[in-house]
Every structure is written in C-alpha cells, then in structure tokens.
Write an enzyme that holds these catalytic residues in place. Sequence first.
Site, PDB file in Angstrom:
ATOM      1  N   TYR A  72       0.810  -1.234  -0.060  1.00 46.15           N
ATOM      2  CA  TYR A  72      -0.154  -0.033  -0.081  1.00 46.15           C
ATOM      3  C   TYR A  72       0.847   1.250   0.081  1.00 46.15           C
ATOM      4  CZ  TYR A  72      -3.833  -3.278   0.950  1.00 46.15           C
ATOM      5  OH  TYR A  72      -4.933  -4.124   0.921  1.00 46.15           O
ATOM      6  N   UNK A  73       1.820   1.066  -0.671  1.00 49.45           N
ATOM      7  CA  UNK A  73       2.858   2.405  -1.005  1.00 49.45           C
ATOM      8  C   UNK A  73       2.659   2.757  -2.167  1.00 49.45           C
TER       9      UNK A  73
END
Length: 226
Positions: A72-73
């Site tokens: 989730y970067u």
Amino acid sequence: MARLLQASCLLSLLLAGFVPQSRGQEKSKMDCHGGISGTIYEYGALTIDGEEYIPFKQYAGKYVLFVNVASYUGLTGQYIELNALQEELAPFGLVILGFPCNQFGKQEPGENSEILPTLKYVRPGGGFVPNFQLFEKGDVNGEKEQKFYTFLKNSCPPTSELLGTSDRLFWEPMKVHDIRWNFEKFLVGPDGIPIMRWHHRTTVSNVKMDILSYMRRQAALGVKRK
C-alpha cells in the site's frame, strides 16, 4: 455532490499510498564499502508461505537484488517494473528477492497469507503475480531487524542524510545506516559481497542501467585477466 467528490478524491489519495517528501541530500545510488567481513551466504529466510527456509548460499554465483516491499505504498507500482527486470536480466544471472515490511507508514498491514492476494487483486491488481521470490514479512530496521539486513546496511552507506518524518517510521533504535523507506534496493555480487545500494525513489530503469554497467565492467575485467 461536492462532498461526494471531495470524499472520493480523499479516498484516492489514501489508496495511492504515501511516499515521504524529499528531505536533506539524497543520492540515487551508493557503492558499498570494500573489505567487508562475511558474505550474504551466511544468512537465509523463510518463504512467504512459511513452508521453506531458503539459505542465500543457494544463490551463489548469481547477482541478487534485495528489495524491501509493501503493498500500500506510492511505490508499489515498482512491482510491475521489478517483474520486467527479473525477466530481462535473469539470463545474465540476476535474481530478485522481495521482503515485505510494515515499518514505513504501516503500508504492509496484512498477514503473510494476505500479501499475494492483495498484489493480485488490489495493488498493483489486474491479476498481478510476482515472478520473483517473496519471503515472510519482517523488520528491516530496529531491535528485531532481520540479521541479513543488518549485514547489508552495515556494508553500504545510506543514500540519504536524513531518515524522514519520525511519525511515519516504526522502529527503535534509529541508526544512520537504516533503510529510509519501502523499495530500497541492495545488489549483492556472485561472491556474496554487497555491491550497490539504491534510494527508494531511484527508478527501476536506472537500477537496471547501473546493474548492466557493473556487469559489463566485470565481464571486461574477466577478459583482460585471460
């Protein structure tokens, strides 16, 4: 309607992940120290399903790229580029290894069993499957950091002077050689000795050029020795 649009935009920003703003002097790449004691072959790790311990000496004779990853970067899209890099440079002896970590912005929150489905259906999504080995989630910095990351970090100077925003970094104690964010990369040579370290913002295409340049230099040295 305006509120719905605003909420939608906010959700998009949240889903897009977070990459810390540039702070202090950064370098895209750093060469590792000479005269390192030991090799990466003294270490190993468990695969993401927990079923197999892989000693890194299994990769002796290969170039190995170590990458700390997160689902989730803002840099999660690098997974696609890393797949392409693995496919393109595998014939030249490159192996990519991925190590999920939740210490940067809490951007790898799931269990090990959730990571591959997240990559496949959410981010990058579209049925994505990594073509390189992923290992169990673990720490790359701090008191409980994996020992091979201690070795890699001590072997190579950091690519940035500052660590970043402390409220987005989840480990103690903090040290000057610590990894700054998701998708930092270390290249280890066929002899198990670290060669290069890349900043997380360095594009995969630039990483590829650096690796190929190094391989060419080594090949030229080999020809001269003959």
